[in-house]
Design an enzyme around this catalytic site. Structure first.
Site, PDB file in Angstrom:
ATOM      1  N   GLU B  83      33.613  36.379  37.725  1.00 49.15           N
ATOM      2  CA  GLU B  83      34.746  35.545  37.329  1.00 49.15           C
ATOM      3  C   GLU B  83      34.293  34.230  36.691  1.00 49.15           C
ATOM      4  O   GLU B  83      34.910  33.764  35.727  1.00 49.15           O
ATOM      5  CB  GLU B  83      35.652  35.261  38.534  1.00 49.15           C
ATOM      6  CG  GLU B  83      36.532  36.432  38.954  1.00 49.15           C
ATOM      7  CD  GLU B  83      35.804  37.508  39.729  1.00 49.15           C
ATOM      8  OE1 GLU B  83      34.615  37.303  40.073  1.00 49.15           O
ATOM      9  OE2 GLU B  83      36.391  38.570  39.999  1.00 49.15           O
ATOM     10  N   ASP B 108      43.026  35.414  44.054  1.00 49.05           N
ATOM     11  CA  ASP B 108      42.106  35.007  45.120  1.00 49.05           C
ATOM     12  C   ASP B 108      40.686  34.822  44.564  1.00 49.05           C
ATOM     13  O   ASP B 108      39.911  34.027  45.081  1.00 49.05           O
ATOM     14  CB  ASP B 108      42.074  36.070  46.219  1.00 49.05           C
ATOM     15  CG  ASP B 108      43.466  36.422  46.721  1.00 49.05           C
ATOM     16  OD1 ASP B 108      43.743  36.186  47.882  1.00 49.05           O
ATOM     17  OD2 ASP B 108      44.301  36.922  45.918  1.00 49.05           O
ATOM     18  N   PHE B 109      40.354  35.573  43.519  1.00 51.34           N
ATOM     19  CA  PHE B 109      38.992  35.532  42.997  1.00 51.34           C
ATOM     20  C   PHE B 109      38.769  34.396  42.001  1.00 51.34           C
ATOM     21  O   PHE B 109      37.659  34.194  41.522  1.00 51.34           O
ATOM     22  CB  PHE B 109      38.620  36.890  42.395  1.00 51.34           C
ATOM     23  CG  PHE B 109      38.822  38.001  43.393  1.00 51.34           C
ATOM     24  CD1 PHE B 109      38.317  37.884  44.678  1.00 51.34           C
ATOM     25  CD2 PHE B 109      39.538  39.141  43.065  1.00 51.34           C
ATOM     26  CE1 PHE B 109      38.527  38.878  45.621  1.00 51.34           C
ATOM     27  CE2 PHE B 109      39.749  40.140  44.003  1.00 51.34           C
ATOM     28  CZ  PHE B 109      39.238  40.014  45.282  1.00 51.34           C
ATOM     29  N   HIS B 150      43.710  38.927  49.343  1.00 49.70           N
ATOM     30  CA  HIS B 150      44.494  39.493  48.240  1.00 49.70           C
ATOM     31  C   HIS B 150      45.921  38.967  48.292  1.00 49.70           C
ATOM     32  O   HIS B 150      46.849  39.635  47.837  1.00 49.70           O
ATOM     33  CB  HIS B 150      44.486  41.025  48.296  1.00 49.70           C
ATOM     34  CG  HIS B 150      43.160  41.647  48.013  1.00 49.70           C
ATOM     35  ND1 HIS B 150      42.140  41.668  48.923  1.00 49.70           N
ATOM     36  CD2 HIS B 150      42.666  42.249  46.895  1.00 49.70           C
ATOM     37  CE1 HIS B 150      41.082  42.270  48.405  1.00 49.70           C
ATOM     38  NE2 HIS B 150      41.373  42.640  47.174  1.00 49.70           N
TER      39      HIS B 150
END
Ligand code: TPP
Ligand code: TPP
Ligand code: MG
Ligand code: MG
Lengths: 356, 350, 350, 356
Positions: B83, B108-109, B150
């Site tokens: 990411e 979330d990432f 998530h």
């Protein structure tokens, strides 16, 4: 049963004796059958959230972890599974009923419903719950291994990484730190050709994942991930090197993810022939054939193991299904060690009524 | 492993599933987002998408389904799991005149890309390296049993960073109009899509067939009222609406709901205007409590409308824990309609 | 490149520069931190340090000068440049019974470790993986011409994460006592050291020679007063003090200054208590404005002391930009004593 | 002057002609003399903040960037310098006076005093300001290179990384993405043996930094970083491969940081013999000897160049010194493109007076 001398005892495959080979078969079966039970529960909407199978990859987790020193008193080796390493938990001693409760988000699951699937920690048995963020556990395990080295404990940390997870900065930073510190960390890259729908060709341009070892200056090996004995042998070599103070290792197993990323993924991006090719190389079937061909087991013995596992899984499923969901207030499990820090733990806080 | 080059024959026709609006059919929030992406990619050849599994798979939530075939692998780019790497790369491409749209598989990432977003991207214009016209979009929010990793609402990780914009639509119309505005904006925009709203049938809406944008930075009166101002965004707009209906029926209260739509820059003009009318303020956010956006709102109102406040500013939020997995726990964790009702009754009586 | 193993002959004697307190000499904030680290390492063999250049170099600010020779390379560990990697590793070691203390060379680089800190470390206890007794410490703050990436105050990146604690001392006494408490705490603590306070002669203080801790989570009345409550921390405690002295002389105002010391968990009891006395609140933070901690403080006060407020809650902060490099710009950027004076006069007259 | 045919024109070293060799010498001298001027200004407290020298490493930046297509209209190659690549900016056309103003935080510096040292962007000349966070620029440059590839532009992105910066996740994620996308990105690892005080042995366990290339599946080469012609030749090969669509490359130069990390660092951790060894291998002296030995330049010619550079630096220093500091309100330079977003840009905001 499970013990250290396993490695040295037998004269047959990889130094393993007959009982140990049967044990490996037991855990391969247990992994597959627990996951099959999970799939059935998932279809009945009893598994909350997604379900990620390791169908066709079971030999990796089972073979690798069989090379660890497994203890139940917190003095053995320590691992962190990735999403497709349920088998590793089972082999470390996680009771199947506990595992099923965890997937079903039950109140008496290891995390009391707060966390999911393989996200289970047991310091006594030696496994650490991963978080979802890929790569992070390699950092954590680097520190676990470092603490072993610093204290002169002859223990090893084992990590799993998907092919996809190798692209994360966390993998790089964590593994490099372990390598430079010569910490006893063994990382197995489970090359199952896909990260979700992304094939390895779009993940990295390297020839093979062990090409990455040179960049970290560590020992490496690659083997057929669907051959449980090969995985065991390779991991054992790396683990014993690490235990002897020779530092970290990067291993690769070549395997294949036969199901979609999760049960909801119909994997239309996968060529049918590819799937067929790998179906024929099923690791459980292959081991079964080998056991019989080499005379390490009789058909009856294997049937007995399968039946025993089936019974075990059946019992576990009953236990899990009859377990209650958690009480809502279970969400208030402490985030801090100090009990008194509680006030903001509320969705709404009204001023003292006498002010109104 | 040699790089695969997809052979893409670009089909002539726009597929059905991005033509709902053209055909006069109502769209869900997800379809509105999909149409916005498609139309902007057709309009502007510098717009391209990158992220994990957005190509042949069409993204974890199928937002970009069918895009690869039409636009080709260079404009719908599957990335390695990195990411920070691909967000930073998007910024580099933006410098060179492209308009990249990054998909986080789950928001979330985005925590993995916190460093380049806050240090490089947000500061670029001010540092003299020019604007970074970049959109980072993806699913957020709880209620779908996704567990702690998530289900996050990561707005407050970025709210404190000058130079970023944060957009969080609650309706299909706004989703489309705000995303188009975000893509055309010269500044970096984080665009949050509540995954529980993606396919919510109640949100289906027939949208204008003409090109339209919803300007960033402007809140929207979702429901008019004179008694209490409820400031909300995302899923909480709809939970507040349910509470408001109940309060109207049972208590005769007229709740005004302000949908922030853009969190940063914050439209405090709209909030202050409403509070000056109702004299009572409740902030509702799905995000956890301490350090949530309610604080900044309270301070702006204190600074600009203190004399109009007839009651304390209150908030309804999630509790201060990670998002739990098991349904009873997650339901306890999330703000409830009944909390909003209770808070409003308290304020009304104050 | 084979790994070098330092041959360390552990010297018998504690070096002079960690014996100031023992010798009854006053210490700077930096020396207080150094002594705390040293004493805790002597007290508890599980405590160890890791970070960039903390070994033979003694750290960019020389906090750990002389530690390597005494404690050896395993307890004073130079790391590769990988803040996420070694912070995550520290968490892993903490799981196994160690008490790691991570130095960020500048706290600006903690943004690189944002992912493991917020997702893994903060949630570990709640997820059932047990506590993570870990301290992440390092220099923060502006005013030293460090530019945008060596001057940040990153508290708000973490303030919103349940499970973390954030400590930010303003005096030598608190620096030592809070750091010892942080090291002994079972929860992960971010410990911020204002680099402009490190060697400030005015902060020299003779500390008790006995072991002492300052409990986390408790604010401190830095200056008593009855007219206005000023909540501050770090450098701003001292700027507020200067303003208070001026206001006392020129306006006869008695300003109460509350030094938060711990930002998370926030000691709202202390804030509320003071506001109930003074009925006026100003929050001063060196951090940028939008989304700063002043918001959460305002909301807590609104929730718990609204009826006591006789004036709007105000704040004095840095402006919403990165920290500029050039002196005239940085001085314009940072909160000024004159701002605090202006705000207090406004509140007093209100 | 500076032009593409430089590469093909000459018959001597690396295909370079006499004029080009003199130009290289000019820029080596310019880099060194500008930095010497900075050191003097630093000692007079006129450089704000730290000063990071590239003494003994000048050949890397100069030799590498000489292999780029340098343009002044925004169509050439693009680079991002690291802290020790001031020479790269000078060669790309940054006027020395601009550079000095930037270090001195002057109001008419390229960033009007908001940013420092080599943190300068010029899209026309083709360089991007780094941020301090190590590794991040490799991510940014991956995207720069990607945009070239996507648009079919035959341009190349060049990045520098310290030995230390290779340990960052950002380096890994950024470079891996460029590699898998076959983007025209060339990264030079400037191995100067130290990252601040940390020697390479504590940074990585790899044998040499180009061992990392295999893990990314890219082309690689290593050379003597103190030989400007070697650096030029190696970079040119990588750049031309990248330009021809053959993807990313990872290069290493072996050099040495002769000063401390910054001027305030007395580098007591450095063995005296090591320093002496490298002093004798000074890249400017070495090139000078070579130019003379091969008959590519006369002593007079070199003296003329040195004098011209000295004059140039002198003039630049005068210009910079007489430049004003910025007005305080310069801090309010926009963080957003929309002019009206201004309200929170204040240290204190008082409610409308009529409320008081
Ligand atoms: C940092 C991060 N980004 C994205 C995801 C979403 N995600 C979950 S699993 C997965 C694919 C993982 O692939 P691989 O590492 O090969 O493991 P496999 O599933 O094949 O076992 C992705 C992208 C994640 N969990 N973490
Ligand atoms: C992410 C990050 N961590 C720490 C630092 C602090 N820092 C600045 S330069 C430096 C050493 C860099 O070494 P290297 O990459 O070898 O470059 P060199 O200085 O030798 O040219 C460090 C640790 C930083 N800038 N960024
Ligand atoms: Mg995989
Ligand atoms: Mg270096």
């Amino acid at each position: 049963m499970i013990n250290d001398s396993a490695v040295a005892a037998g004269v047959s495959a990889g130094g393993l004796g007959r009982a140990q080979l049967h044990e490996l078969y037991h855990y391969l079966q247990l992994t597959r059958q627990v996951e099959q039970a999970l799939t059935n529960l998932y279809r009945q909407n009893k598994v909350i959230g997604g379900l990620y199978r390791s169908l066709g990859q079971e030999a990796t987790a089972v073979g690798a972890v069989y090379a660890l020193r497994r203890r139940t008193d917190g003095t053995g080796d320590v691992l962190a599974p990735a999403i497709r390493n349920l088998g590793s938990l089972l082999l470390m001693g996680a009771p199947p009923a506990e595992v099923l409760r965890q997937y079903m988000a039950k109140g008496n699951s290891p995390t009391a419903g707060r966390e999911q699937n393989v996200h289970i920690t047991d310091y006594q048995r030696g496994y650490l719950a991963p978080i979802s963020h890929l790569g992070t556990m390699i950092e954590i395990l680097a520190g676990v291994a470092l603490s072993f080295r610093m204290r002169g404990e002859r223990r090893v940390a084992l990590g799993f990484s998907g092919d996809g997870a190798t692209s994360t900065g966390a993998f790089h930073e964590g593994f490099n730190f372990a390598a430079v510190q010569r910490a006893p960390l063994v990382v197995i890259i489970e090359n199952n050709r896909y990260a979700y729908s992304t094939p390895i060709e779009r993940q990295t341009a390297c020839e093979s994942f062990i090409e990455k070892a040179g960049g970290y200056g560590v020992w490496s090996e690659c083997c057929d991930g669907n051959d449980v004995l090969a995985v065991f042998g390779m991991t054992r070599r790396a683990v014993e090197r690490a235990r002897a103070g020779e530092g970290a290792a990067l291993l690769e197993v070549i395997t294949y993810r036969r199901k979609g990323h999760a049960e909801h993924d119909p994997q239309h991006y996968v060529p049918a022939e590819e799937l067929k090719h790998w179906q024929e190389r099923d690791p459980v079937d292959a081991f079964e054939r080998r056991l019989l061909a080499e005379g390490w087991a009789t058909p009856d013995e294997l049937e007995t193991i399968r039946a025993r596992v089936a019974e075990q899984v059946e019992r576990a499923r009953d236990q899990a299904e009859s377990s209650p969901m958690p009480e809502p207030e279970g969400a208030l499990y402490p985030v801090y060690g100090d009990a008194e820090i509680a006030r903001p733990w509320t969705r709404l806080s009204l001023p003292d009524p006498h002010l109104a | 492993m040699a790089t695969v080059k997809e052979q893409t024959v670009r089909p002539r026709e726009k597929p059905e599933h991005v033509r709902h609006t053209e055909l006069g059919k109502p769209v869900t929030l997800l379809e509105a987002i999909r149409e916005a992406l498609w139309e902007e990619m057709e309009r502007d050849p510098t717009v391209f998408l990158l992220g994990e599994d957005i190509g042949s798979y069409g993204g974890a939530f199928k937002v970009t389904e069918g895009f690869l075939d039409y636009f080709g692998a260079d404009r719908v780019m599957d990335t390695p799991i990195s990411e920070a790497g691909f967000t930073g790369a998007a910024a580099g491409a933006a410098h060179m005149g492209m308009r990249p749209i990054v998909e986080m598989q789950f928001m979330d990432f985005v925590s993995c890309a916190y460093e380049p977003l806050t240090n490089y991207v947000a500061t670029s214009r001010w540092r003299g390296s020019g604007p970074v016209p970049l959109v980072v979009r993806g699913p957020v929010g709880g209620g779908v049993r996704g567990g702690p990793f998530h289900s996050q609402n990561p707005e407050m990780a970025f709210f404190h960073t000058p130079g970023l914009k944060i957009v969080y639509p609650a309706t299909a119309h706004d989703a489309k109009g705000l995303l188009k505005a975000a893509i055309r904006d010269d500044d970096p925009v984080l665009y949050f899509e509540h995954k529980k709203l993606y396919r919510l049938p109640a949100l289906r809406e027939t949208l204008p067939n003409e090109d339209f944008v919803v300007p960033l930075g402007q809140a929207r009166v979702h429901r008019e009222g004179k008694d209490i101002t409820v400031v909300a965004y995302g899923m909480m707009v709809h939970e507040s609406q349910r509470a408001a209906e109940q309060l109207e029926q049972e208590d005769g209260l007229q709740i005004e709901i302000l949908d922030l739509r853009t969190l940063l820059p914050l439209d405090d003009d709209a909030i202050v205007q409403s509070v000056r009318k109702t004299n009572r303020l409740l902030v509702v956010h799905e995000d956890t409590r301490t350090g949530g956006i309610a604080g900044e709102i309270a301070l702006r109102v204190s600074e600009r409308a203190f004399e109009w406040l007839d009651a304390p500013i209150l908030r309804v939020t999630a509790i201060d824990t990670p998002v739990p997995y098991s349904p009873p726990l997650e339901d306890y964790f999330l703000p409830q309609v009944s909390d909003i009702v209770t808070a409003c009754r308290y304020l009304a009586k104050y």
